[in-house]
Design an enzyme around this catalytic site. Structure first.
Site, short mmCIF file in Angstrom:
data_model
loop_
_atom_site.label_atom_id
_atom_site.label_comp_id
_atom_site.label_asym_id
_atom_site.label_seq_id
_atom_site.Cartn_x
_atom_site.Cartn_y
_atom_site.Cartn_z
N ASN A 16 -0.07 0.29 -1.82
CA ASN A 16 1.37 0.52 -1.63
C ASN A 16 2.10 -0.80 -1.85
O ASN A 16 2.01 -1.70 -1.03
CB ASN A 16 1.56 1.04 -0.18
CG ASN A 16 3.02 1.17 0.20
OD1 ASN A 16 3.91 1.06 -0.63
ND2 ASN A 16 3.25 1.43 1.49
N LYS A 18 5.15 -1.34 -1.74
CA LYS A 18 6.37 -1.41 -0.90
C LYS A 18 7.55 -1.92 -1.74
O LYS A 18 7.61 -1.65 -2.94
CB LYS A 18 6.12 -2.27 0.33
CG LYS A 18 4.86 -1.84 1.10
CD LYS A 18 4.77 -2.44 2.45
CE LYS A 18 3.46 -2.03 3.09
NZ LYS A 18 3.34 -2.48 4.47
N HIS A 101 4.95 7.19 5.86
CA HIS A 101 4.53 5.82 6.17
C HIS A 101 5.28 5.34 7.41
O HIS A 101 6.43 5.69 7.63
CB HIS A 101 4.81 4.90 4.98
CG HIS A 101 4.17 3.56 5.13
ND1 HIS A 101 4.73 2.57 5.88
CD2 HIS A 101 3.00 3.07 4.64
CE1 HIS A 101 3.91 1.50 5.85
NE2 HIS A 101 2.86 1.79 5.11
N GLU A 103 6.66 2.67 8.06
CA GLU A 103 7.92 1.95 7.80
C GLU A 103 9.06 2.93 7.57
O GLU A 103 10.23 2.54 7.67
CB GLU A 103 7.73 0.97 6.63
CG GLU A 103 6.94 -0.24 7.08
CD GLU A 103 6.09 -0.89 6.00
OE1 GLU A 103 6.35 -0.68 4.80
OE2 GLU A 103 5.14 -1.61 6.37
N GLU A 171 -3.17 5.04 9.90
CA GLU A 171 -2.70 3.66 9.90
C GLU A 171 -2.09 3.32 11.26
O GLU A 171 -0.93 3.68 11.54
CB GLU A 171 -1.63 3.46 8.82
CG GLU A 171 -2.10 3.76 7.43
CD GLU A 171 -1.23 3.05 6.40
OE1 GLU A 171 -1.76 2.16 5.72
OE2 GLU A 171 -0.04 3.34 6.32
N GLY A 177 0.17 -5.01 8.33
CA GLY A 177 0.77 -6.30 8.00
C GLY A 177 0.59 -7.37 9.06
O GLY A 177 1.23 -8.42 9.01
N SER A 215 -4.11 -3.85 7.47
CA SER A 215 -4.76 -5.16 7.35
C SER A 215 -6.16 -5.09 6.76
O SER A 215 -7.05 -5.83 7.18
CB SER A 215 -4.76 -5.87 8.72
OG SER A 215 -3.42 -6.16 9.10
C1 PEP Z 1 0.49 -0.34 4.76
O1 PEP Z 1 1.64 -0.73 4.78
O2 PEP Z 1 0.24 0.86 4.56
C2 PEP Z 1 -0.58 -1.30 4.98
C3 PEP Z 1 -1.78 -0.84 5.20
O3 PEP Z 1 -0.22 -2.63 4.93
P1 PEP Z 1 -1.22 -3.89 5.12
O4 PEP Z 1 -2.44 -3.63 4.30
O5 PEP Z 1 -0.42 -5.05 4.61
O6 PEP Z 1 -1.53 -3.97 6.58
#
Ligand code: PEP
Length: 255
Positions: A16, A18, A101, A103, A171, A177, A215
């Protein structure tokens, strides 16, 4: 990509992007992935910003790399300023979409009912949906992870979901992040419970791809993807550099 008849090949590794990348960056990253993707044994997907979809899709045409949008409206068209319909994503060359997601759920107030409507519309348009779910840190600390995931699965999984047209990504919001991840024991336990939830609801829930996200880096990808019921990963930060994204993919057995 038209609606597939089979569940996506494992490992399923999705990136992703973003709100990152101008045209030159996006095309460069897509080109670097295209060079590595001579023979894909699993599923590799990228989700660029909407402005880059058409360019990235055309750069990746013929490579087998899935290209998708980061969101879709539930309507087919009309007076919805700033929104993009599933048909528009397809028209730009997308075969997939990420929905729900954190976010968007937590940053923009999207609830389960809205995510479910978007997912139903995206399935109708023939997109492969990646449905994201996950608990906040407060919910994790309160031991409410499973309860939250049960609510999100019940509320946002669309009626037509099958292993061929939808992937679930767990997630934990607090892991996105942050450089923090649950222990592999915890990820394994949550994924086992999610598998049971999917099997209870869907005829082919045993085959539905279940991804972990939050992460994931080249250094922890192999142990996470080796867990039972972890069929792949959804990546944020580590997918913005072709080599680290590719290393995650190969750590899961893809190449
Ligand atoms: C995400 O935003 O779906 C995500 C997994 O981000 P990150 O890998 O940066 O934690």
């Amino acid at each position: 990509m038209s609606e597939t008849k089979k569940a996506p090949a494992r490992p399923v590794v999705l990136g992703n992007w973003k709100m990152n990348g101008l045209r030159a960056d996006g095309l460069k990253l897509a080109g670097e992935l295209a060079e590595r993707a001579a023979r894909l044994t699993g599923t590799l997907g990228v989700f660029p910003p909407a402005t880059l979809l058409a360019g990235v899709a055309s750069r990746l045409a013929g490579t087998g790399i899935v290209v998708g949008g980061q969101d879709a409206h539930f309507e087919e068209g009309g007076a919805f300023t700033g929104s993009i319909s599933p048909a528009m994503l397809k028209d730009a060359g997308a075969g997939a979409v990420i929905l729900g997601h954190s976010e968007r759920r937590h940053g923009l107030g999207e609830d389960d009912a809205l995510v479910q409507k978007k997912a139903a519309a995206s399935l109708k348009a023939g997109l492969l949906v990646t449905l994201c779910i996950g608990e906040t840190e407060a919910e994790y600390d309160a031991g409410r992870t499973i309860e939250v995931l049960e609510r999100q699965v019940a509320g946002s999984l669309p009626a037509r979901a099958t292993a061929a047209n939808l992937v679930v990504a767990y997630e934990p919001v607090w892991a996105i992040g942050t450089g923090r991840t649950p222990s592999t024991d915890k990820i394994g336990t949550v994924h086992a419970r999610l598998r049971a939830m999917l099997e209870e609801r869907l005829e082919d829930g045993a085959d539905m791809a279940l991804l972990y996200g939050g992460s994931v880096k080249p250094g922890n990808a192999a142990e996470i993807m080796a867990l039972p019921n972890v069929d792949g990963v959804l990546i944020g930060g580590a997918c913005l550099e072709a080599e680290s994204f590719w290393r995650i993919y190969t750590a899961g057995g893809g190449a």
